[in-house]
Design an enzyme around this catalytic site. Structure first.
Site, short mmCIF file in Angstrom:
data_model
loop_
_atom_site.label_atom_id
_atom_site.label_comp_id
_atom_site.label_asym_id
_atom_site.label_seq_id
_atom_site.Cartn_x
_atom_site.Cartn_y
_atom_site.Cartn_z
N ASP A 4 38.43 37.01 32.41
CA ASP A 4 37.96 37.19 31.03
C ASP A 4 39.03 36.74 30.04
O ASP A 4 39.38 37.45 29.11
CB ASP A 4 37.59 38.66 30.81
CG ASP A 4 36.74 38.86 29.55
OD1 ASP A 4 36.17 37.87 29.06
OD2 ASP A 4 36.68 39.99 29.05
N LYS A 33 42.87 53.32 27.15
CA LYS A 33 41.52 52.75 27.12
C LYS A 33 40.60 53.74 27.82
O LYS A 33 40.79 54.06 28.99
CB LYS A 33 41.53 51.42 27.87
CG LYS A 33 40.31 50.61 27.63
CD LYS A 33 40.52 49.21 28.14
CE LYS A 33 39.30 48.37 27.82
NZ LYS A 33 39.46 46.98 28.16
N GLY A 86 40.52 50.68 18.49
CA GLY A 86 39.40 49.73 18.52
C GLY A 86 38.29 50.23 19.41
O GLY A 86 38.47 51.14 20.22
#
Lengths: 242, 426
Positions: free
Chosen positions: B128, B35, B13
């Site tokens: 978040d 990531k 992604g």
């Protein structure tokens, strides 16, 4: 045509690795501008450059300095730059979020026309009065206006750098146009938030009131920001009506 | 392509901050989620150091509902984080393919609140919490991801004085986040409350077309109680959600454990009404509904009757045959009131305060649509409402159909039929 003195300076500051601010002064075309890019280093620089180049192109193509034409040119500069950035992001989706703030002041026979988007600012000194002409399109300004936060709280707001409008971001462009007359002695200051976030208005006005040349005033403002920590890029442009 | 010792297998992604890859760790011979931060997001050395410091804290978290962080490092001019590789779907994608049952939703919230309680005890606030950060694994467990990393980004934004706009829509932020104030664990619990509301009710508690409108709603609007929107929702669940969404953090659950306990109590009741798992429409009201509104809004009932003449005529004929339809309608309306709990109360209150002058009989095609009168849920169609004369705003709502709404002036004694033909979305 009235005579105008200009001077401008930009500095990367002490923290950021690159300068995303741009400024341009074109006395022959009767305008100057400041733009602060955003959206990551490369993208931010590019966005403010696109704005500057577009404005130059628009003003070069039409030298008519009547009031009506000047308003049209200001609008066209913002609109074209906006479209160009949107188009660029469309072809480079990883640059999503790229855009810029922009302050442009253009002079005509009777006065000035300002185009404003974002949280860079234009101030004016007239008859010893220092006044902020533009209103920040920022989240904290919106919250102050609605009474949700106080100006003191705004200083420590974790989202204080969030702006609500920018060139090249939303589909539609909401541009502030301000128009007025000019008088001999008027001094306009265009600046990025790198100046106003670091130095309070009274200090800025003190420098502008000082009996020094525009170049010295500009140098002094940048120097003050750097000694305060220079956390952001700093750009200052002065235009004085003679 | 390698980052440190990790070999990239494929891209999973891409986001504003960087890219997530599936990678292989040859040393331990396992898959990791890697990531990698966008190069231009790595602002300076100070940022890198803060990021590493943050990652160290997160790496110490060990909880069954928190994605484990294995490692951080620098390569190719940027920073990467190696995390537990999960096979599953984020919650936002799960709900796109079908609405979850109340029980399942409550269970997810329970697992997330337990993870938050644990992290908050360690002094870490997520900041978040949103559906895309909650992963439902193929094994059926719930995992919270992006712990603290987002926090590093936020601090960066605040300290670097870098101008920016908010991309996406900040529906899950707490009032204190929106107002730029100091946040603690209770802010995360608020965000979880927003998710819970959305999953249980089927719409977001704070809405707006752009983020200033959303921010305004978050700081100012009191959300409509879930029970008022859907009478089949248990009072205890509705109350729990509303408590979670209090503007004042002191009025919310104070810890993840406290919220988990409350969720458990609700789950133990186990009297969930049946709900079919239908695709969720977060935005039922769209152009279509405005079109219909444009046609009908502000039309007095006489006009509305004329507009729907063929259908209403049919009902009137039925009534003339002996009033059977009216009786049926009333009975069904009462049945609805029994299964729900609040609307019977609210309609009673209304009846007490104002004498009934007219009977508004609302039917729809298809039936079982929710009927709201002046924003108050009244029951499902077909329904008969006893009302004093006056002007009412009527909304008829059914999942997968455009919402219908109109202003009605009721000034005729006796029965006033209203038939609404709902138009399917898409």
């Amino acid at each position: 045509m009235m005579k105008i003195n200009y001077f401008g300076k930009t500095d990367v500051g002490l923290v950021r690795p690159n300068n995303e601010d741009t400024f341009l002064i074109k006395p022959d075309m009767g305008f100057c501008l400041v733009s602060d890019g955003m959206g990551g280093a490369a993208a931010g620089e590019l966005a403010s450059q696109i704005f500057t180049e577009t404005a130059l192109k628009v003003f070069s193509a039409d030298r008519d300095q009547s009031e009506n034409r000047t308003v049209e040119k200001v609008k066209k500069a913002f609109r074209s730059a906006h479209e160009r950035i949107l188009k660029y992001v469309e072809g480079n989706p990883h640059h999503q979020g790229m855009g810029c703030t922009a302050e442009l002041i253009a002079f005509h026979e009777q006065g000035f026309v300002i185009g404003h988007i974002g949280d860079s600012r234009i101030y004016r000194i007239r008859n010893g009065q220092f006044k902020q002409l533009t209103k920040d399109h920022s989240l904290i300004q919106d919250q102050i206006d609605r009474g949700v936060i106080t100006p003191t709280e705004a200083k420590n707001h974790s989202l204080r750098n969030v702006i609500l409008r920018a060139v090249g971001i939303n589909e539609s462009l909401a541009l502030d146009i301000l128009m007025g007359k000019t008088y001999a002695g008027d001094l306009f200051l265009l600046c990025s938030d790198g100046l106003t976030d670091m130095i309070d208005d009274p200090l800025i006005s003190q420098v502008l009131y000082s009996d020094t040349a525009l170049s010295q005033k500009t140098e002094k403002l940048v120097e003050m920001v750097l000694s305060a920590g220079g956390k952001d890029n700093i750009t200052v442009v002065l235009a004085e009506i003679l | 392509m390698k980052y440190g010792r990790y070999e990239i297998i494929k891209e999973l992604g891409k986001g504003g901050m960087g890219v997530v890859y599936q990678a292989h760790d040859p040393q331990i011979d396992r898959s990791v989620a890697l990531k990698v931060l966008r190069v231009d997001r790595v602002v300076n050395e100070e940022f890198v150091l803060r990021f590493f410091k943050e990652a160290k804290f997160i790496g110490r978290l060990s909880h069954p509902n928190i994605v484990t962080v294995y490692d951080v490092g620098r390569d190719h001019g940027t920073i990467y984080i190696a995390m537990e590789y999960l096979q599953g779907q984020p919650l936002n994608e799960v709900v796109r393919s079908g609405r979850l049952s109340v029980e399942k939703t409550m269970d997810i919230a329970l697992q997330v609140s337990s993870a938050l309680g644990y992290a908050h005890d360690k002094g870490i606030v997520h900041r978040d919490i949103k559906p895309s950060n909650i992963i439902l694994t193929d094994e059926g467990s719930v995992k919270l991801t992006d712990f603290g990393i987002a926090r590093a980004d936020d601090q960066n934004a605040a300290q670097q004085t870098q101008t920016g706009v908010i991309l996406g829509t900040p529906f899950y932020m707490s009032p204190e986040q929106v107002m730029g104030r100091r946040v603690d664990g209770r802010s995360d619990l608020f965000s979880l409350g927003v998710i819970l509301y959305e999953l249980i009710v089927g719409c977001k508690p704070f809405k707006g077309d752009h983020f200033t409108a959303i921010f305004r709603a978050i700081t100012e609007d009191i959300p409509v109680a879930p029970l008022q929107i859907d009478a089949s929702i248990l009072q205890s669940i509705s109350d729990l959600i509303i408590k979670t969404l209090s503007k004042n953090p002191d009025e919310r659950f104070q810890t993840g454990q406290e919220m988990s306990h409350a969720l458990k109590t609700c789950l133990q009741v186990k009297e969930f009404p049946l709900r079919s798992e239908k695709p969720m429409r977060s935005k039922q009201k769209s152009m279509g509904s405005f079109l219909i509104m444009g046609l009908i809004a502000a039309v007095v009932l006489g006009g509305a009757i004329y507009f729907f003449w063929p259908h209403i005529n049919e009902h009137i004929r039925k009534e003339n045959k002996g009033g059977s339809t009216v009786t049926e309608l009333s009975q069904q309306g009462k049945l609805q009131n029994k299964s729900g709990s609040l609307e019977s109360l609210s309609s009673t209150r209304m009846d007490e305060s104002k004498p009934a002058d007219a009977m508004l009989m609302v039917t729809s095609s298809p039936s079982q649509a929710q009927v709201y009168l002046d924003d108050s849920f009244k029951g499902k169609t077909p329904i008969t409402l006893e009302l004093p004369f006056g002007k009412y705003e009527v909304r008829v709502n059914l999942p997968d159909y455009y919402e219908w709404e109109a202003q009605l002036q009721i000034n005729t004694p006796g029965k006033t039929p209203l038939y609404v033909r709902l138009i399917p979305i898409g």
